[in-house]
Design an enzyme around this catalytic site. Structure first.
Site, short mmCIF file in Angstrom:
data_model
loop_
_atom_site.label_atom_id
_atom_site.label_comp_id
_atom_site.label_asym_id
_atom_site.label_seq_id
_atom_site.Cartn_x
_atom_site.Cartn_y
_atom_site.Cartn_z
N LYS A 64 50.54 36.51 46.37
CA LYS A 64 49.55 36.41 45.48
C LYS A 64 49.55 37.44 44.21
O LYS A 64 48.89 38.24 43.75
CB LYS A 64 48.08 37.35 46.23
CG LYS A 64 47.61 36.31 47.35
CD LYS A 64 46.23 36.41 47.85
CE LYS A 64 45.74 35.66 48.82
NZ LYS A 64 46.47 35.50 49.98
N ALA A 66 49.86 38.83 40.84
CA ALA A 66 49.02 38.95 39.91
C ALA A 66 49.38 40.14 38.93
O ALA A 66 48.38 41.07 38.99
CB ALA A 66 47.52 39.29 40.69
N SER A 119 38.61 33.01 50.24
CA SER A 119 37.47 32.25 51.30
C SER A 119 36.88 33.35 51.75
O SER A 119 35.86 33.21 52.32
CB SER A 119 38.67 32.06 52.42
OG SER A 119 39.42 33.14 52.83
N GLY A 172 40.99 29.89 56.22
CA GLY A 172 39.83 30.54 56.77
C GLY A 172 39.17 29.81 58.01
O GLY A 172 38.14 30.44 58.41
N GLY A 192 46.12 31.73 60.62
CA GLY A 192 46.84 32.75 61.27
C GLY A 192 46.26 33.25 62.67
O GLY A 192 46.82 32.72 63.69
#
Ligand code: BMP
Length: 222
Positions: A64, A66, A119, A172, A192
């Site tokens: 992710k 950023a 999510s 999700g 997951g």
């Protein structure tokens, strides 16, 4: 007529133990299309686990990303150098960072997926207000896909429309309470805990892959 199975099952391997992670990846590999690794695994056992897992299935490095473009491109480079075939980047940081990551990905023939809105509930505070713009940006820059929530099907449908031509992967389902209906509106689901915490992860992966394949058959016969 031969049916092509396109929708993917992506295993989010958020374990902290290398042996356990590799064993589950091997055990479920017949039904899993890609493995997604995130910080919990990599920070616990080291980045070279990506190389090991990529021998089992293609790996998406879900860092992710950023940060400023310079740092973001370094993170992407480390992921690809270690065998990742794709990375996940945040879109809210703006086009300079996403472009920097895409440039690195091109050098490695890798893919870039952009988070639209998380999510989790917190996405409703800030992300939801900009997620459609983020998806448009991902499309404009030539990213390969977006990550969209299985927990908000109405949002997923909207994101899917805007993301036409890009892949849409949905986390999700399972522990976050997301709907299996997300399969219908996506190119794959990211799962997951429902797999790796199951008594029998292989059976769970098999069940999910069967559900996904049934959706594929249905969309092929439309
Ligand atoms: P689980 O199926 O155990 O809830 O895991 C979901 C995985 O998908 C985690 O690795 C998480 O970081 C990731 N994810 C998510 O849950 N929601 C998002 O919006 C984006 C994600 O990458």
């Amino acid at each position: 007529m031969q049916v092509e199975f396109m929708k993917e099952l992506i295993l989010a391997l958020d374990l902290l133990d290398r042996e356990e992670a590799v064993n589950i990846a091997l055990d479920t590999s017949d039904f899993v299309d890609r493995i997604k690794v995130n910080y919990p695994l990599v920070l616990s056992v080291g980045i070279d686990v990506v190389k090991e897992l990529s021998k089992i299935n293609p790996v998406i490095a879900d860092f992710k990303i950023a940060d400023i473009p310079y740092i973001s491109s370094k993170i992407a480079e480390i992921a690809f150098k270690n065998g990742a075939s794709a990375v996940i980047v945040h879109g809210f940081v703006g086009r300079d960072t996403v472009k920097a990551v895409l440039n690195v990905a091109k050098e490695y023939s890798g893919e870039v997926y952009v988070v639209s809105e998380l999510s989790s509930e917190g996405a409703e505070e800030f992300m939801i207000k900009h997620s459609i713009e983020i998806v448009k940006l991902a499309k404009e820059l030539g990213c390969h896909g977006v990550i969209a929530p299985a927990t908000r099907i109405d949002r997923l449908i909207r994101i899917r429309e805007v993301a036409e031509g890009l892949k849409v992967f949905c986390p999700g389902i399972g522990f976050q309470g997301g709907s299996l209906e997300a399969i219908k509106y996506s190119d794959g689901i990211i799962v997951g805990r429902a797999i790796y915490l199951a008594t029998n992860p292989r059976d769970e992966a098999m069940k999910l892959k069967k559900i996904i394949s049934d959706y594929d058959v249905r969309s092929n016969s439309l």
